[in-house]
Design a protein around this motif. Structure first.
Motif, mmCIF file in Angstrom:
data_model
loop_
_atom_site.group_PDB
_atom_site.id
_atom_site.type_symbol
_atom_site.label_atom_id
_atom_site.label_comp_id
_atom_site.label_asym_id
_atom_site.label_seq_id
_atom_site.Cartn_x
_atom_site.Cartn_y
_atom_site.Cartn_z
ATOM 1 N N VAL A 36 -9.105 11.141 -2.528
ATOM 2 C CA VAL A 36 -8.631 10.735 -0.590
ATOM 3 C C VAL A 36 -8.351 9.580 -0.456
ATOM 4 O O VAL A 36 -7.967 9.151 0.456
ATOM 5 N N ILE A 37 -8.356 8.240 -1.476
ATOM 6 C CA ILE A 37 -8.037 6.769 -0.968
ATOM 7 C C ILE A 37 -6.576 6.973 -0.880
ATOM 8 O O ILE A 37 -6.230 6.281 -0.114
ATOM 9 N N GLY A 38 -6.038 7.764 -2.632
ATOM 10 C CA GLY A 38 -4.549 7.524 -1.733
ATOM 11 C C GLY A 38 -4.361 8.162 -1.097
ATOM 12 O O GLY A 38 -2.562 6.992 -0.371
ATOM 13 N N ILE A 39 -4.802 9.503 -0.477
ATOM 14 C CA ILE A 39 -4.114 9.742 0.652
ATOM 15 C C ILE A 39 -4.442 9.130 2.447
ATOM 16 O O ILE A 39 -3.133 9.003 3.064
ATOM 17 N N LEU A 40 -5.342 8.620 1.533
ATOM 18 C CA LEU A 40 -5.450 7.532 3.369
ATOM 19 C C LEU A 40 -4.876 6.547 3.304
ATOM 20 O O LEU A 40 -3.647 6.150 4.577
ATOM 21 N N MET A 41 -4.648 5.955 2.496
ATOM 22 C CA MET A 41 -3.471 4.731 2.207
ATOM 23 C C MET A 41 -2.672 5.154 2.409
ATOM 24 O O MET A 41 -1.636 4.389 3.417
ATOM 25 N N LEU A 65 0.350 -0.664 0.404
ATOM 26 C CA LEU A 65 -0.236 0.188 0.035
ATOM 27 C C LEU A 65 0.510 0.934 0.343
ATOM 28 O O LEU A 65 0.597 2.541 -0.936
ATOM 29 N N PHE A 66 1.764 0.989 1.030
ATOM 30 C CA PHE A 66 2.666 2.440 0.989
ATOM 31 C C PHE A 66 3.111 2.563 -0.801
ATOM 32 O O PHE A 66 3.695 4.258 -1.474
ATOM 33 N N ASN A 67 3.263 1.842 -1.119
ATOM 34 C CA ASN A 67 3.933 2.235 -3.030
ATOM 35 C C ASN A 67 3.125 2.263 -3.806
ATOM 36 O O ASN A 67 3.456 3.522 -4.688
ATOM 37 N N LEU A 68 1.511 1.940 -3.191
ATOM 38 C CA LEU A 68 0.617 1.904 -4.045
ATOM 39 C C LEU A 68 0.243 3.540 -4.649
ATOM 40 O O LEU A 68 0.071 3.670 -5.382
ATOM 41 N N ALA A 69 0.051 4.013 -2.924
ATOM 42 C CA ALA A 69 -0.220 4.731 -2.690
ATOM 43 C C ALA A 69 -0.168 6.476 -4.068
ATOM 44 O O ALA A 69 -1.055 6.807 -4.140
ATOM 45 N N PRO A 70 1.159 6.260 -3.316
ATOM 46 C CA PRO A 70 1.144 7.914 -4.782
ATOM 47 C C PRO A 70 0.783 7.600 -5.952
ATOM 48 O O PRO A 70 0.484 8.640 -6.879
ATOM 49 N N PHE A 71 0.804 6.638 -6.303
ATOM 50 C CA PHE A 71 0.264 5.965 -7.896
ATOM 51 C C PHE A 71 -1.172 6.741 -7.900
ATOM 52 O O PHE A 71 -1.771 7.010 -9.043
ATOM 53 N N ILE A 72 -2.042 6.041 -7.307
ATOM 54 C CA ILE A 72 -3.101 6.080 -6.930
ATOM 55 C C ILE A 72 -2.952 7.828 -6.942
ATOM 56 O O ILE A 72 -4.377 8.151 -7.724
#
Lengths: 375, 358, 159
Positions: free
Chosen positions: B142-147, B97-104
């Motif tokens: 917002v999902i990316g930020i929460l993630m 999730l940590f690596n996914l978030a910025p991409f989202i």
């Protein structure tokens, strides 16, 4: 010796969140470490962990002579180093019964008030930055820079001046001093109006500071608060008025008192104090007496056996120097009563039950200088 | 006169002549992707430079002035630095999730680009629910930020992410309602129709007071939605060090940073499209000479001019105002902006039914 | 209130000064009135000083300790925000096992000051709510660095 950071782990009761604010944190302005117990965003408890910049200055001073130890005190409250030096010089003069020449007294008062203004300017910028407005910081620095330039000309340094010595000041004023100060006065008078327009009258700023971090008069006294923190709660505690040193008794100025007891009251105290300092400088700058800038003193000072205490009003509050002398060339025991230490002890009381954002606003309004607290 | 429309047409015709239609389409897709990414990186560089210069101007200092003429390549140098920096992942973090978030966060910003019209007839995809698409996709970020906040395993990040969640969800209401104001006046969700309806005057002028109120609320709400000061509680560097992206470094941090600026750009394009006529030039009633003169300015310049004007306003906010507290922020939305927007919506509906607008 | 008034009032209130073998003395030599009292009287005296309105010493502005190599002396500086006459209170403590009642319930500022004295001088403040190290790092309990015979070859340079 290497010091291990004692970061507090989350071992509390379920539901509490423990956060370490500091030792490196943008808004502690130094190495203050606060362990905050949170419930959501609401603060349940604040526990300061001090000592990250503790140098044991009191112990150090025990092995330094009376002329030497003054220079160490510049490094305590580095934003009012003039006033720290002044306090120590006062205590020694008090013990040796040295009469300071009138010119030196006037110079000392001028320097103290310039320091107070410079310190309050930095606080104004930093406080605004804590609350989230970044621009005031640079505006404040513009004015502070002028004061620092004035200091640099006369004292040779900009931050830790070491200009006050027992018996007077180290050197005479620079020939440009009066001219530079006279240039600064009208400049700052116009800019302080700008300060008010930019920050004081801002509705968001007022919402962030009014009614936040309230401390009543009784509590402020009980917590030993001094300076703008206590005066914001309506405590008369200005040493310049209560126990006048140098030529303060001959000068016209008001002790600023606000009764709100909240961050905004403390803010207003400092804002109005800057204007008072400016008026003191205006009164003095044209009538600096001629004469010696230093009294004749012996090369090696020896305080008589006894205990000496002197108080002085720094930008943050009452700075006390307590010297216990055995009659030797070095103090037997020295204690610095720093204003920040007592003001910090009220932080937990003020911030309990408010939000994290409020804590930052309260810390900003206390105007903490960490080396002053840790000593 | 070469306009973006003409260039696009020339490429399209040439591709269709040279290749068969499927290959042409594929090549066009590649061109679109490349230019979208190019636009993004350019935007990042330009906007960050602009922010630094604007802030420097407001803070009585010079800003970057070393790298390149007048410090113009400072952001390029910064980007280079971020690219070669190690992107660390904290030990206790949820690595995926940590690596996914910025991409989202980044992808969401890119997807919103699709229905925006950058010039006359220059649009990636003029779908008939354009505005709805923008509003709904933008809420995914917002999902990316929460993630990011959750996966960082950092309490500051978590607090920042929670703040951000509450904030974006709340302010989307106001932003949505002020968008609907224009949708009511236009009667369409299609972006090209909305722009076309402003050919005789921008909505901010035509729509009387309701449009003006909606515009003001829109600007406030999108400032909050993009987490910009005075609503930057998710980052709040003096409280939460850096909020949700405290643990990010290197390129992953750069993606968050870039996404912030791209989001500002997108909401300002949206604001320009809805209230300031998109790429429509400024026209004054019957003054034909003036109108022709305005028409002479390329439509893309009109859009970018309006957008950068709005971006400047949002930057002006940031460098002037202190930050709100979280409860004050939510109070502002739920107690003031939302009721006003709802009332405003009612007023607009009445106005649209009675045909009171121009 | 002047120094003399304060002295008269103190003698009125505390009979210890006038008994055959006085357990407490008053010293007038300094700028401020100095009072030496015994550890047993301490809590009673300070409570009186705070609550009795003719003194009303509500402001404890300095609290520290002095190591005299044979004994320790606790020094309290009080003043009153109504009468404005400072008073110095000194209590002699045993050097090996210094113990004294806390005043943090009377003046809340004492909580921090006492923690500092505790770690620097090893004075044990009885009934203190939270007597832990404040400035020194963990592991420095009972090292008492401010005592005159403290040795630390790494951090201290003898002049």
């Amino acid at each position: 010796m290497y010091r291990e950071t004692d970061i507090v782990q989350d071992t509390s009761i379920e539901g509490d969140l423990i956060i370490n604010v500091g030792p490196q944190h943008p808004s502690t302005h130094g190495v203050l470490h606060l362990v905050i117990t949170l419930n959501g965003e609401t603060i349940k408890k604040i526990e300061p962990h001090l000592g990250y910049i503790h140098r044991s200055i009191e112990k150090m001073c025990e092995s330094l002579s009376y002329r030497q130890f003054i220079y160490v005190t510049s490094k305590m409250d580095y934003l009012s180093s003039h006033i720290n030096n002044h306090g120590c010089a006062l205590c020694i003069e008090n013990g040796l019964q040295i009469e300071v020449p009138p010119r030196a007294q006037a110079i000392r008062v001028l320097m103290d008030e310039l320091t107070r203004m410079a310190s309050h300017q930095l606080w104004w910028g930093a406080n605004a930055m804590d609350i989230g407005a970044l621009t005031p910081f640079f505006h404040a620095f513009r004015e502070r820079e002028m004061i620092n330039d004035i200091f640099e000309e006369t004292c040779g340094t900009r931050l830790t001046m070491n200009y006050m010595v027992p018996g007077g000041v180290m050197a005479d004023l620079h020939p440009n001093f009066q001219k530079r100060v006279k240039e600064f006065i009208p400049h700052f008078k116009s800019k302080i109006v700008e300060y008010d327009e930019l920050l004081t009258d801002n509705i968001i700023f007022q919402n962030r500071t009014k009614g936040i971090g309230i401390i009543s008069k009784e509590d402020a006294i009980s917590y030993g608060c001094t300076g703008p923190v206590a005066r914001g709660s309506g405590v008369y505690c200005d040493v310049r008025k209560l126990n006048p040193y140098e030529i303060y008794s001959q000068l016209k100025f008001d002790e600023i008192i606000e009764t709100g007891g909240d961050c905004f009251a403390r803010y207003m105290v400092r804002m109005r104090e800057m204007k008072q300092s400016l008026s003191i400088i205006e009164q003095l700058i044209d009538v600096i007496p001629e004469g010696d800038f230093q009294a004749k003193t012996k090369a090696v000072l020896k305080l008589p056996k006894g205990e000496f205490y002197s108080q002085i009003e720094t930008a943050r509050g009452e700075f006390g120097v307590y010297i216990v002398s055995e009659g030797g060339t070095t103090p037997y025991r020295i204690k610095f009563r720093s204003p920040g230490f007592s003001n910090l002890s009220a932080l937990d009381f003020m911030a309990r039950g408010s939000k994290i954002g409020d804590l930052i606003a309260i810390m900003g309004s206390l105007d903490l200088v960490i080396p002053d607290i840790d000593r | 006169m070469p306009s973006l429309e003409n260039i696009a047409d020339i490429i399209h015709t040439w591709l269709n002549i040279t290749f068969n239609s499927t290959t042409a389409l594929l090549i066009e897709l590649v061109i679109v992707a490349v230019s979208a990414i190019g636009l993004f990186s350019m935007l990042g560089l330009i906007l960050i430079m602009m922010e630094r210069k604007v802030s420097a101007y407001m803070q009585v200092r010079l800003g970057p002035n070393r790298v390149g003429p007048k410090g113009m390549f400072q952001t390029v140098a910064d980007t280079l630095k971020l690219m070669v920096k190690e992107g660390m992942t904290p030990n206790g973090a949820d690595k995926f999730l940590f690596n996914l978030a910025p991409f989202i966060v980044m992808i969401v910003a890119m997807v919103i680009l699709a229905p925006l019209a950058f010039a006359k007839n220059f649009q990636l995809w003029d779908l008939n629910i354009g505005i709805l698409f923008v509003a709904s996709v933008s809420s995914v970020s917002v999902i990316g930020i929460l993630m990011a906040g959750w996966a960082s395993n950092n309490k500051y990040s978590l607090l920042g992410a929670m703040r951000s969640g509450a904030q974006i969800v709340s302010y989307e209401l106001s932003a949505g309602l002020s968008i609907i104001t224009i949708v009511i006046l236009t009667g369409s969700l299609k972006i090209s129709t909305i722009i076309q309806s402003q050919s005789d005057g921008w909505w901010i002028f035509k729509g009387h007071i309701p449009a003006l109120i909606a515009f003001v609320i829109f600007i406030i709400a999108v400032t909050a939605e993009t987490n910009r000061a005075p609503f930057d509680l998710a980052e709040a560097e003096s409280e939460l060090t850096a909020g949700f992206h405290t643990e990010y470094s290197g390129m992953k941090f750069a993606l968050f940073f870039l996404a912030e600026y791209v989001n500002i750009f997108i909401v300002c394009v949206l604001g320009a499209t809805l209230f300031l006529g998109g790429w429509m030039p400024l026209h004054f009633g019957t003054d034909t000479r003036f109108n022709e003169l305005m028409d002479y300015i390329p439509s893309s310049l009109w859009l970018f001019g309006k957008t950068f004007f709005l971006i400047f306003i949002i930057m002006w906010f940031r460098w002037t105002f202190p930050r709100l507290r979280i409860d004050q922020l939510l109070n502002l939305e739920w107690k003031y902006l939302l009721p006003i927007s709802m009332f405003n919506l009612l007023l607009t509906t009445l106005m649209a039914i009675m045909g009171w607008h121009f | 209130m002047t120094k003399e008034d304060l002295k008269i009032k103190l003698i009125e209130l505390f009979p210890q000064f006038t008994t055959e073998i006085p357990s407490a003395t008053i010293d007038e030599s300094g700028t401020w009135l100095k009072m030496n009292i015994s550890k047993e009287d301490f809590l009673n005296v300070v409570t009186q000083l705070k609550t009795n309105l003719s003194f009303h010493f509500d402001f404890l502005f300095c609290l520290t300790c002095i190591d005299w190599k044979t004994h320790l002396t606790m020094v309290y500086h009080f003043t009153s925000t109504t009468h404005r006459q400072p008073l110095v209170l000194q209590i002699t403590l045993d050097r090996e096992h210094p113990e004294i009642e806390t005043v943090s319930s009377i003046w809340r500022t004492a909580e921090f000051h006492e923690r500092e004295v505790y770690e620097m001088f090893g004075v044990n403040f009885l009934h203190h709510p939270d007597l832990r190290l404040l400035i020194l790092p963990d592991g420095w309990e009972n090292k008492r660095p401010m005592l005159k015979d403290f040795e630390d070859p790494i951090n201290m340079i003898k002049l």
